[in-house]
Design an enzyme around this catalytic site. Sequence first.
Site, PDB file in Angstrom:
ATOM      1  N   GLY A   1     -24.244   0.350 -55.808  1.00  0.00           N
ATOM      2  CA  GLY A   1     -22.949   0.441 -55.128  1.00  0.00           C
ATOM      3  C   GLY A   1     -22.232   1.722 -55.465  1.00  0.00           C
ATOM      4  N   ASN A   2     -20.973   1.790 -55.130  1.00  0.00           N
ATOM      5  CA  ASN A   2     -20.175   2.982 -55.443  1.00  0.00           C
ATOM      6  C   ASN A   2     -18.738   2.561 -55.709  1.00  0.00           C
ATOM      7  OD1 ASN A   2     -18.559   3.205 -52.848  1.00  0.00           O
ATOM      8  ND2 ASN A   2     -20.654   3.134 -52.095  1.00  0.00           N
ATOM      9  N   ARG A   3     -17.905   3.534 -56.064  1.00  0.00           N
ATOM     10  CA  ARG A   3     -16.569   3.209 -56.549  1.00  0.00           C
ATOM     11  C   ARG A   3     -15.498   3.165 -55.469  1.00  0.00           C
ATOM     12  NH1 ARG A   3     -15.338   7.497 -60.732  1.00  0.00           N
ATOM     13  NH2 ARG A   3     -13.268   6.572 -60.531  1.00  0.00           N
ATOM     14  N   SER A   4     -15.882   3.223 -54.199  1.00  0.00           N
ATOM     15  CA  SER A   4     -14.857   3.234 -53.149  1.00  0.00           C
ATOM     16  C   SER A   4     -14.068   1.917 -53.142  1.00  0.00           C
ATOM     17  CB  SER A   4     -15.524   3.435 -51.796  1.00  0.00           C
ATOM     18  OG  SER A   4     -14.550   3.372 -50.790  1.00  0.00           O
TER      19      SER A   4
ATOM     20  N   ALA B   1     -17.684   4.520 -47.805  1.00  0.00           N
ATOM     21  CA  ALA B   1     -18.711   5.187 -48.612  1.00  0.00           C
ATOM     22  C   ALA B   1     -20.003   4.409 -48.384  1.00  0.00           C
ATOM     23  CB  ALA B   1     -18.316   5.167 -50.078  1.00  0.00           C
TER      24      ALA B   1
END
Length: 301
Positions: free
Chosen positions: A103-106, A174
């Site tokens: 995943g990512n931090r968005s 993102a």
Amino acid sequence: LATTAPVVVAPAMHTEMWRHPATQQNMRVLRARGVHVVGPADGPLTGGDSGPGRMSEPDEIANAALAVVSGAEGGRARDLAGLRVVVSAGGTREPLDPVRFLGNRSSGRQGVALAVAAADRGAEVTLVAAHIDGEVLGGVGDGVKVVSVGTALEMQDAVTEAASAADVVVMAAAVADYRPAEVAKAKLTKEAQGDRLTLELVENPDIVAGLAAGRLSGQTVVAFAAETSSGDELLERARRKRERKDVDLLVVNEVGWARGFESADNEVVVIDRSGEVAAEASGSKREVAEAVWDAVVATRR
Ligand code: C5P
């Protein structure tokens, strides 16, 4: 909280209270939820001191309220009225096994602000949301249709469908560039993997590039780019990215460990087809959203 009417707030307090981070954060929450704010003015206060925090003049508050009910907040027309708009927001998650993902931090805050701002400016809005916290998504009113998705491929399906009848598509999400080539059916274990684990990833489709390549006539496609470079290098990368994806506008922001992603504020530069800087904005994510819509309205003209 129960009212369905537009809400106008005219804060008045001592300068120290107004400048306090708690107050500023609360103001950002209100703005993100579409509350209209008048003032405060800068001038003499009841304590005999002077500074920002003075109540705006009653005339000014009355005019702001009239502007809101007539649909022209602060002179801002409902310039997206009649347009169908799709905004993607949040971050996709690509499963590795039944319990893990890439995943990512968005946080989805910027995309939610874009959706709410568009609805306030009269657009019919679909928000394609990937893993956005309930607290952030709570800022979205009834005027926005929310479609929830998980992975990049799910986002592609949802955005493509919504875009087939849209005038403007803004990809603020993102999206994972790669996904695991295979999703393990059972949880990966140390017992089976040993002290080293190699993951094979395959490329996800570039959703926004695909939309831009097949865009309907008159459709405006906007991409975002989060970059860890700065200055001229940031602009050059942004220009190349705009060209590569063939989007009408590219909104670029500098991100880092402590910048951009989970914060309430943002700072962006908008690049247009000629590679020129069409707009620069900094401030709350709502303020940045308004600047992006201004740029969209200007390019469509
Ligand atoms: O190439 P990069 O990932 O930096 O591009 C970011 C922009 O492209 C964003 O607008 C994002 O939503 C979009 N994107 C996409 N599909 C992908 C990757 C990014 O639409 N697979």
